[in-house]
Design a protein around this motif. Structure first.
Motif, short mmCIF file in Angstrom:
data_model
loop_
_atom_site.label_atom_id
_atom_site.label_comp_id
_atom_site.label_asym_id
_atom_site.label_seq_id
_atom_site.Cartn_x
_atom_site.Cartn_y
_atom_site.Cartn_z
N ASP A 265 0.84 -1.21 0.00
CA ASP A 265 0.00 0.00 0.00
C ASP A 265 0.87 1.26 0.00
O ASP A 265 0.59 2.23 -0.71
N ILE A 266 1.94 1.22 0.80
CA ILE A 266 2.85 2.37 0.88
C ILE A 266 3.64 2.52 -0.41
O ILE A 266 3.84 3.63 -0.92
N VAL A 267 4.08 1.39 -0.98
CA VAL A 267 4.89 1.42 -2.20
C VAL A 267 4.14 2.09 -3.35
O VAL A 267 4.65 2.99 -4.02
N ILE A 268 2.89 1.66 -3.61
CA ILE A 268 2.18 2.18 -4.78
C ILE A 268 1.76 3.65 -4.60
O ILE A 268 1.48 4.33 -5.60
N GLU A 269 1.78 4.16 -3.35
CA GLU A 269 1.51 5.59 -3.15
C GLU A 269 2.58 6.46 -3.80
O GLU A 269 2.34 7.63 -4.12
N HIS A 270 3.77 5.88 -4.00
CA HIS A 270 4.88 6.65 -4.57
C HIS A 270 4.91 6.61 -6.10
O HIS A 270 5.77 7.25 -6.72
N PHE A 271 4.00 5.87 -6.73
CA PHE A 271 3.98 5.80 -8.19
C PHE A 271 3.37 7.08 -8.76
O PHE A 271 2.39 7.61 -8.23
N ASP A 272 3.92 7.58 -9.87
CA ASP A 272 3.35 8.74 -10.55
C ASP A 272 1.99 8.38 -11.14
O ASP A 272 1.74 7.23 -11.55
#
Length: 437
Positions: free
Chosen positions: A157-164
């Motif tokens: 969940d945290i990782v995909i928050e950083h995707f453009d």
């Protein structure tokens, strides 16, 4: 660009276990030995319908100046440069170590989003020194257990928050998968690096440097490829450690995953028994194959060298006469542009379909030219044939008696099919179907 998530950390903190958990299969070798993963290993992962690439890196050993650890650090640094998000993995059982501090300082310089992952926390009771990880200055630590899957969802969940917002996270189906196989030190990694135009894989004169099957994605002339650089397949008598055994199994699995197999032969040593076994694996699995003779620049040549070398390969691999042979040098770049050209050719041939009417016209003409075999007064009758699948091209042939359809006549029909329709670089499979009157 598809988002890239790089996993970094010191050796033996569980990076490969986390990688395997994220990509959903045992792509990276997991062994309780520091330094097992040496190269960057690539895999595809998905979370909440968002697809991204995950890179597993070798452990960053900040206290060693030896060649392999230094190369591993270089590979990890390249992965950091490419990454959209970096997962900094530490071992929750060890607490904060000096190497963790060194790596944290290096990660801060990247200016990339970094998620601090505290691995090996196998239950919800946090270790007493868990909050010491705040001193690394990376941010809030996320407790997980890669081995049992605890906390992986929260981490993603945290990782995909950083995707453009405009990142390419759709599933990619237009992909040609290419396995690079051969004996150790035949030049597989050098060929991959030259194709990519960068040192993506560790190249060393030490045989066995590549241990995992390494996935590398690249786009060439708008076509996407997945190159799988495998560990060199050694003779079984030379496989001593568990890791080497895993590497052999992984190489077989890489061939199974691939659409096209590049079989790399060292021009100086020629075809060996082991090369024949590797070729047999690809043939039996029905894979399209290109035979690549590397180090051709080191051979003394005359006007007949290519012809004579080709003849020797055909003699050693009589079951693979369909495979094109190219002669290259990964060092000088000689005829290197032929590799991608041949990959595209044999892939297209492996997915080719032939209309049933045209196929039966060719088979009917072949039967007239060379009558089918007979036994005890009973002759083989071929009623009709149809192509039933691709990769490899497979044909159901409806006949009166399976026992009369001898291998030699199958080979004759295969040759006629190839003469008329091509299928260069790919095996052809026949399914015998008895049609009773």
């Amino acid at each position: 660009m598809r988002p890239i998530v790089a996993i970094v950390g010191r050796p033996n903190v569980g990076k490969s276990t986390l990688f395997n958990k994220l990509v959903g299969s045992r792509v990276a070798i997991v062994e309780d030995t520091p330094g097992v993963t040496r190269d960057r290993i690539y895999g595809e992962a998905e979370w909440l319908s968002k697809y991204f690439t995950v890179i597993d890196t070798g452990g960053i050993d900040t206290q060693s100046d030896e060649i392999i650890p230094a190369k591993m650090r270089q590979q990890a640094e390249l992965a950091m440069d490419m990454a959209t998000v970096i997962l900094f993995v530490v071992n929750g059982r060890d607490g904060v170590t000096p190497q963790d501090r060194d790596i944290a300082l290096q990660l801060k310089k990247t200016k990339k989003p970094v998620v601090l992952v505290v691995n090996k926390v196998d239950n919800k009771n946090l270790p007493e020194d868990f909050y010491d990880f705040y001193e690394l200055g990376i941010g809030e630590p996320i407790a997980i257990s890669a081995a049992v899957g605890l906390g992986i969802g929260d981490l993603l969940d945290i990782v995909i928050e950083h995707f453009d917002a405009d990142a390419d996270t759709e599933q990619d189906e237009d992909l040609i998968k290419v396995a690079i196989v051969g004996k150790p030190n035949a030049g597989k990694s050098s060929i991959l690096n030259r194709t990519l135009g960068e040192e993506r894989v560790i190249v060393s004169p030490i045989a066995g440097t590549t241990r995992d099957a390494i996935d590398t994605y690249v786009t060439i002339n708008e076509q996407r490829y997945l190159f799988i650089d495998t560990a060199g397949i050694r003779k079984r008598s030379k496989i001593d450690e568990n890791v080497e055994k895993y590497s052999v199994i992984r190489s077989y699995a890489a061939v199974e995953r691939a659409h096209v197999v590049l079989m790399i032969i060292d021009a100086q040593t020629g075809i060996s028994e082991q090369d024949s076994k590797i070729a047999g694996i690809a043939h039996n699995l029905g894979k399209a194959v290109v035979i690549v003779v590397n180090k051709w620049d080191l051979i003394e040549k005359d006007n007949n060298s290519v012809k004579e070398y080709t003849a020797s390969i055909r003699e050693e691999l009589p079951f693979m006469t369909y495979a094109p042979i190219i002669f290259i040098s990964a060092v000088t770049g000689q005829r290197f542009d032929k590799i991608v050209e041949m990959i595209n050719l044999v892939y297209a041939e492996s997915i080719k379909r032939v209309a049933t009417g045209l196929l039966n016209d060719v088979i009917g003409e072949a039967v007239i030219m060379n009558q089918p075999p007979s036994d005890k007064g009973k002759r083989l009758k071929i009623y009709y044939a149809t192509q039933v699948s691709v990769q490899p091209p497979s044909f159901s042939v409806f006949i009166n008696d399976k026992d009369l359809f001898h291998f030699s006549y199958q080979r004759y029909l295969e040759n006629k099919i190839r003469e008329n329709f091509g299928f260069e670089g790919t095996p052809i499979v026949f399914f015998k179907r008895e049609k009773r009157s």
